[in-house]
Design an enzyme around this catalytic site. Structure first.
Site, short mmCIF file in Angstrom:
data_model
loop_
_atom_site.label_atom_id
_atom_site.label_comp_id
_atom_site.label_asym_id
_atom_site.label_seq_id
_atom_site.Cartn_x
_atom_site.Cartn_y
_atom_site.Cartn_z
N HIS A 1 40.73 38.21 46.57
CA HIS A 1 39.86 39.39 46.70
C HIS A 1 39.31 39.53 48.11
O HIS A 1 39.33 38.59 48.92
CB HIS A 1 38.69 39.27 45.71
CG HIS A 1 37.80 38.08 45.98
ND1 HIS A 1 36.82 38.08 46.96
CD2 HIS A 1 37.76 36.86 45.42
CE1 HIS A 1 36.21 36.92 46.98
NE2 HIS A 1 36.76 36.14 46.06
N GLU B 1 37.60 32.66 39.10
CA GLU B 1 37.40 31.59 40.06
C GLU B 1 37.04 30.28 39.35
O GLU B 1 36.58 30.29 38.20
CB GLU B 1 36.28 31.98 41.04
CG GLU B 1 35.92 30.93 42.09
CD GLU B 1 37.07 30.56 43.02
OE1 GLU B 1 38.05 29.99 42.51
OE2 GLU B 1 36.97 30.81 44.23
#
Length: 290
Positions: free
Chosen positions: A30, A108
């Site tokens: 990202h 994550e």
């Protein structure tokens, strides 16, 4: 390919009956968040938006990949990854109607009590525990093995979905084995071309493409699984330090996966790394910052 026994014809026939599907997997981290800029841990519990720089990075990677047709898109359901993927697809000339699948398996790594705190705190915790920072798991966090198992689960789901939606190419497994046998020991295939930083690098002869947008620590675990556990072949001259280096925001990694089907079912037969952590698209942004 030669088989030295009396059943050569039958063995060749059985191998030829094994269908295969080859597809590319492009993995992107990202864009930057303010927590990234401030060197604070986000993990799963801190769900922050893209910063102004992160939006520019997402725009840049979207422009860089705009001519690639992504058949499937899988994204972490945290907003920094989702927003990055939305920008990439908005710029894409061919994938506007492609479904974006939000998958918690792509989140994550969880950093437990360290989330929201400076990365330096995690290093201090690791030092106090007598461990390296990479291997240390803060209380309430995920171990690297737990993250690896999460990626393995995602990979299994991904492979099955790719076969369900795209079928097999009709190319026999035997042809794929012969192609692999013709490849040099460095891992490159006969259809490889020199990588010049172009978005289509490594995609010659591959017609099905998947995009994944995820997170830095998760991507490092995924790359290690490909290279260390699945014996992924690497481009000639690529150093391990480069393969396993931290992925920059909107850094791009690409792998070519080959799935086979035989009497035993679906199997991931080969994985080839095209490149890791590419950031060519960020050059103009970096020049602007100087």
């Amino acid at each position: 390919m030669t088989f030295c026994n009396s059943n050569t014809g039958r063995i060749t026939e059985l191998l030829a009956d094994r269908a295969m599907l080859k597809f590319s997997l492009t993995i992107i981290r990202h864009g930057e968040t303010q927590y990234n800029r401030d060197k604070l841990l986000q993990g799963q519990g801190v769900d922050t938006p893209l910063s102004g720089t992160g939006l520019q990075q997402a725009e840049a990677v979207g422009q860089y990949l705009r001519e690639l047709r992504f058949n499937n898109v899988f994204v972490s359901n945290l907003q920094r990854a989702r927003h990055t993927a939305e920008i990439i697809l908005r710029h894409n000339a061919h994938s506007s109607g492609t479904e974006m699948v939000l998958d918690p398996l792509l989140r994550e790594r969880g950093f437990g009590i360290a989330e929201g705190r400076p990365k330096e705190d995690l290093k201090n915790m690791a030092n106090a525990a007598g461990q390296s920072c990479r291997d240390f798991t803060p209380p309430g966090g995920e171990t690297l093995e737990q993250v690896r198992m999460r990626f393995k689960k995602f990979l299994k789901v991904l492979n099955q979905r790719m076969v369900d939606e795209h079928g097999y190419s009709g190319q026999s497994y035997l042809a794929g084995v012969e192609e692999a046998a013709a490849a040099p020991l460095s891992g490159g295939g006969p259809k490889d071309r020199p990588h010049t930083g172009l978005p289509q690098d490594g995609l010659q002869g591959v017609s099905v493409h998947a995009l994944v947008v995820s997170h830095g620590a998760y991507i490092r675990v995924a790359v290690r699984h490909f290279v260390e556990d699945l014996q992924c072949s690497l481009p000639p001259g690529m150093r391990m330090s480069q393969v396993f280096s931290p992925c920059p925001n909107t850094g791009i990694s690409r792998f070519i996966l080959t799935l086979t089907r035989d009497e035993a079912g679906l199997a991931l037969s080969t994985v080839r790394c095209v490149f890791t952590n590419r950031k060519d698209h960020l050059a103009k942004l970096q020049d602007t910052d100087k």
